[in-house]
Design a protein around this motif. Structure first.
Motif, short mmCIF file in Angstrom:
data_model
loop_
_atom_site.label_atom_id
_atom_site.label_comp_id
_atom_site.label_asym_id
_atom_site.label_seq_id
_atom_site.Cartn_x
_atom_site.Cartn_y
_atom_site.Cartn_z
N SER A 442 0.78 -1.35 -0.04
CA SER A 442 -0.02 -0.11 0.04
C SER A 442 0.79 1.12 -0.08
O SER A 442 0.61 2.26 -0.68
N LYS A 443 1.93 1.30 0.73
CA LYS A 443 2.73 2.26 0.78
C LYS A 443 3.44 2.38 -0.54
O LYS A 443 3.82 3.47 -1.07
N ARG A 444 3.84 1.38 -1.25
CA ARG A 444 4.57 1.53 -2.35
C ARG A 444 3.59 2.10 -3.30
O ARG A 444 4.16 2.94 -4.22
N VAL A 445 2.36 1.56 -3.52
CA VAL A 445 1.67 2.28 -4.56
C VAL A 445 1.24 3.74 -4.29
O VAL A 445 1.64 4.63 -5.09
N LYS A 446 1.20 4.15 -2.92
CA LYS A 446 0.84 5.64 -2.70
C LYS A 446 2.17 6.38 -3.07
O LYS A 446 2.10 7.42 -3.74
N ALA A 447 3.34 5.72 -3.02
CA ALA A 447 4.76 6.46 -3.33
C ALA A 447 4.87 6.59 -4.70
O ALA A 447 4.91 7.87 -5.65
N LEU A 448 4.31 5.51 -5.51
CA LEU A 448 4.18 5.65 -6.98
C LEU A 448 3.43 6.83 -7.45
O LEU A 448 3.71 7.68 -8.29
N ILE A 449 2.30 7.07 -7.01
CA ILE A 449 1.34 8.16 -7.26
C ILE A 449 1.84 9.52 -6.79
O ILE A 449 1.84 10.37 -7.62
N LEU A 450 2.49 9.50 -5.65
CA LEU A 450 3.06 10.75 -5.15
C LEU A 450 4.10 11.41 -6.10
O LEU A 450 4.20 12.59 -6.54
N GLU A 451 4.77 10.41 -6.59
CA GLU A 451 6.05 10.79 -7.48
C GLU A 451 5.56 11.29 -8.81
O GLU A 451 6.03 12.39 -9.28
N GLU A 452 4.36 10.82 -9.17
CA GLU A 452 4.23 11.41 -10.55
C GLU A 452 3.27 12.49 -10.23
O GLU A 452 3.35 13.70 -11.07
N ALA A 470 7.59 10.42 -1.03
CA ALA A 470 7.58 9.15 -1.75
C ALA A 470 8.68 8.54 -1.32
O ALA A 470 8.83 6.91 -1.18
N HIS A 471 9.87 9.02 -1.00
CA HIS A 471 11.10 8.29 -0.74
C HIS A 471 11.00 7.59 0.35
O HIS A 471 11.28 6.45 0.61
N ASP A 472 10.37 8.22 1.37
CA ASP A 472 10.31 7.82 2.78
C ASP A 472 9.24 6.40 2.56
O ASP A 472 9.57 5.45 3.62
N LEU A 473 8.27 6.37 2.03
CA LEU A 473 7.31 5.29 1.89
C LEU A 473 8.11 4.23 1.13
O LEU A 473 7.81 3.28 1.48
#
Length: 649
Positions: A442-452, A470-473
């Protein structure tokens, strides 16, 4: 021969963190220059693979599910139930408990409808009462509503029931065999309900107590019971990401199987092998998972419970997907969806389980739009059954978040994807510890979205803040994966790949290169040179070399390798090829090779025409409304194809 018990738990959908690679998405315009030109396809989409109550107060009616509940008693009967509830009190409780279980449940459901959760909680926390209510099988989905409302309200009814059952088992340890057998059967039903509801830790406690009772008698009947208990225990440990304990549970089940075999008895192994396949799949041991799914399919026989058949078909389909056996996967999952709908109905959690795996298949074969629709349907069902703060709802939110992120990448509209990712994280953190493995994906998915979102942000300060979040996640997810799986694992490699693309966005190019190379090395050793996961990381590195490090010769070789793998696995119309083609067009422009630029512009135009003709099916659910084959035919077709494959190899 003593019949093997048939009350097996379901095989839950593997959280996305534990899923294999998924297809790419189209480029979209970025803040600085078009994303397809700035970073290319492969550095775009990331890799994914999930109290107390206040006494005496009458509470507001709990929030009901979106779909209409199928509970409409006759008017006179309803009036009688309401009268009983209106006069509910200590003096009435004994009278209510003497009613047949269906009527008793209706009284409790009326308490739930009126928001009287204090009184409902005091009833459900008594083991005898809840065990009787569980016998009202035709109202199980309504019981899930009541139960979840109590859990959301802070009534720890799952823990209370598990503790009460454990104490009862300790009290009857010296009782005769019949008393223990009755307790085991109660435990199977109670633990099965808690497992179906997603309260895995409490279900585990119940099944461990059952297993302890089974070990007190060294005889054939209790060996059968022990095997069934192990299957159930393995299921909840898989669901709770306790994979090491799951492996021990499987070995224990095998030991009981061996005992039975020595005494001329044989238990059906379909459910056990299916759960082992789920365990191996979760750990990214795809070859072993595929092997055991074949063994599970061999165990499907006439008379096996539909629930077991559906779960084995689902798990075998996922194992086929990661082995890129898409035709086999399609046949298996479509039949599983059909069976679940026909047998359990379109509002049942088991049907939603099959839909999540169907969405997984569609996403992997590049039918992204349809996968989003299927995931949304699965989420709607789970929300209607379980409500809000439930682990099954969280995993559906996560799957929908990732598929929406993939689907909407070209538009840059990530609000919906971000909403579902944050909902998943919020539910999981509410229920489970902060270091639980289910949080990794779940954290990985949110990180991917935040990066974009950060890439398209016009405010430099906001961009840096989002990239840092995103980096922290990503780092948190990486640490959880390494703790669970170690360094040498596909899941860990995928986290390295995602960090690599993030470092590219942060313009830390050396760190990005290091992460991509590390991901490639792990994946190649585990999956081989021509796996899709390898191609994904190879393409990420090609993009880095092409757009940011001016290493055009290396980038060209990597792009061509990525294209070759993509065509081999998915065909000429595969969506991910667009990003490789655009990357090569940019590369050849940079080095002045305009003949190649013209060549790949034509290739890209042909690719677009292929995409326009692809996926003519407009409704994936309509595609599984009927099944041209029986279950026996599906199983035999799968096993025959295995024999043919074995002979050809």
């Amino acid at each position: 021969m003593i019949p093997f018990p048939t009350l097996f738990p379901s095989i839950i959908p593997t959280p996305s963190a534990l899923q294999p690679p998924l297809p790419s998405r189209p480029p979209r315009a970025g803040r600085r220059e078009p994303r397809g030109l700035r970073r290319g396809r492969w550095s775009g989409r990331g890799e994914q693979a999930g109290g107390r109550w206040v006494g005496g107060r009458r509470l507001r009616t709990p929030k009901m599910a979106a779909v209409e509940l199928e509970w409409v008693p006759e008017t006179l009967y309803n009036t009688a139930i309401s009268a009983v509830v209106d006069s509910y009190g200590r003096a009435r409780r004994r009278d209510i408990r003497s009613l047949p279980e269906n009527i008793q449940f209706d009284v409790y459901y009326k308490l739930y409808q009126q928001g009287r959760l204090c009184q409902l909680g005091s009833e459900f926390c008594e083991l005898e009462v809840f065990a009787k209510v569980l016998r009202a099988l035709d109202k199980r989905h309504l019981l899930h509503h009541c139960f979840q409302a109590l859990m959301d309200h802070g009534v720890k009814v799952a823990s209370v029931l598990a503790y009460s059952f454990s104490r009862r088992c300790s009290y009857i340890a010296e009782s005769d065999s019949a008393v223990k057998e009755k307790a085991i059967q109660i435990g199977f039903v109670l633990g099965g309900f808690l497992s179906d509801a997603g309260w895995y830790s409490d279900a585990e406690k119940v099944f461990l107590s059952c297993l302890q009772l089974c070990t007190l008698h060294d005889e054939i009947l209790h060996w059968f019971r022990a095997v069934e208990c192990c299957v159930r225990l393995l299921h909840v440990r898989n669901g709770n990401c306790k994979y090491h304990l799951g492996e021990e549970t499987f070995k224990l089940a095998q030991s009981y199987m061996d005992k039975l075999a020595k005494h001329g008895q044989q238990a059906n192994k379909a459910a056990l092998y299916g759960e082992l396949c789920a365990l191996l799949f979760a750990k990214s041991h795809y070859d072993e998972a595929y092997k055991w799914c074949i063994e599970a399919m061999k165990e499907i026989t006439v008379g096996l419970p539909v629930k077991v058949v559906v779960d084995v078909l689902r798990q075998a389909s996922k194992a086929c997907v990661v082995k890129r056996e898409f035709k086999k996967a399609e046949q298996l999952i479509k039949h599983a969806v059909y069976l679940a709908r026909e047998h359990f109905g379109a509002k049942h959690p088991k049907y939603s389980d099959t839909l999540l795996d169907y969405g997984f298949y569609l996403l992997n074969v590049d039918n992204i739009c349809q996968s989003v629709a299927i995931y949304q349907t699965a989420l709607d069902i789970r929300q209607s059954v379980f409500g809000g703060k439930n682990i099954h709802v969280a995993t559906a939110h996560e799957d929908l978040a990732y598929s929406s992120y993939v689907h909407q990448y070209s538009s840059g509209k990530f609000d919906n994807a971000l909403f579902h990712a944050e909902r998943a994280i919020g539910i999981i953190t509410h229920i489970l510890p902060e270091d639980h493995l289910l949080l990794a994906s779940s954290k990985r998915v949110k990180a991917l979205i935040l990066e974009e979102i950060a890439i398209d942000c016009h405010n430099k300060e906001t961009e840096q803040r989002l990239l840092q979040e995103a980096h922290d996640l990503h780092l948190s997810s990486l640490q959880l994966a390494k703790k669970a799986f170690g360094e040498f694992n596909v899941q860990t490699a995928k986290h390295y790949g995602n960090l690599g693309r993030l470092y590219q966005s942060m313009r830390k190019f050396k760190e990005a290169e290091e992460m991509h190379i590390k991901a490639i090395q792990i994946k190649e050793q585990l999956l081989g040179q021509e796996d899709y996961e390898v191609a994904l990381s190879v393409g990420h590195l090609a993009s880095l070399y092409n757009y940011d490090m001016n290493q055009y010769e290396n980038a060209e070789k990597l792009y061509l390798r990525s294209i070759a793998i993509g065509k081999k696995l998915f065909g000429e119309g595969y969506s991910g090829l667009e990003y490789d083609y655009r990357g090569l067009i940019k590369l050849y422009n940079s080095i002045g090779n305009y003949e190649k630029v013209f060549e790949y512009h034509n290739i890209l135009a042909n690719w677009n025409r292929l995409r326009d003709r692809q996926f003519s099916v407009t409704d994936a659910l309509e595609d599984v409304s009927t099944s041209p084959q029986s279950t026996e035919e599906v199983v035999q077709s799968f096993l025959m194809s295995q024999n043919i494959d074995g002979q050809s190899s």
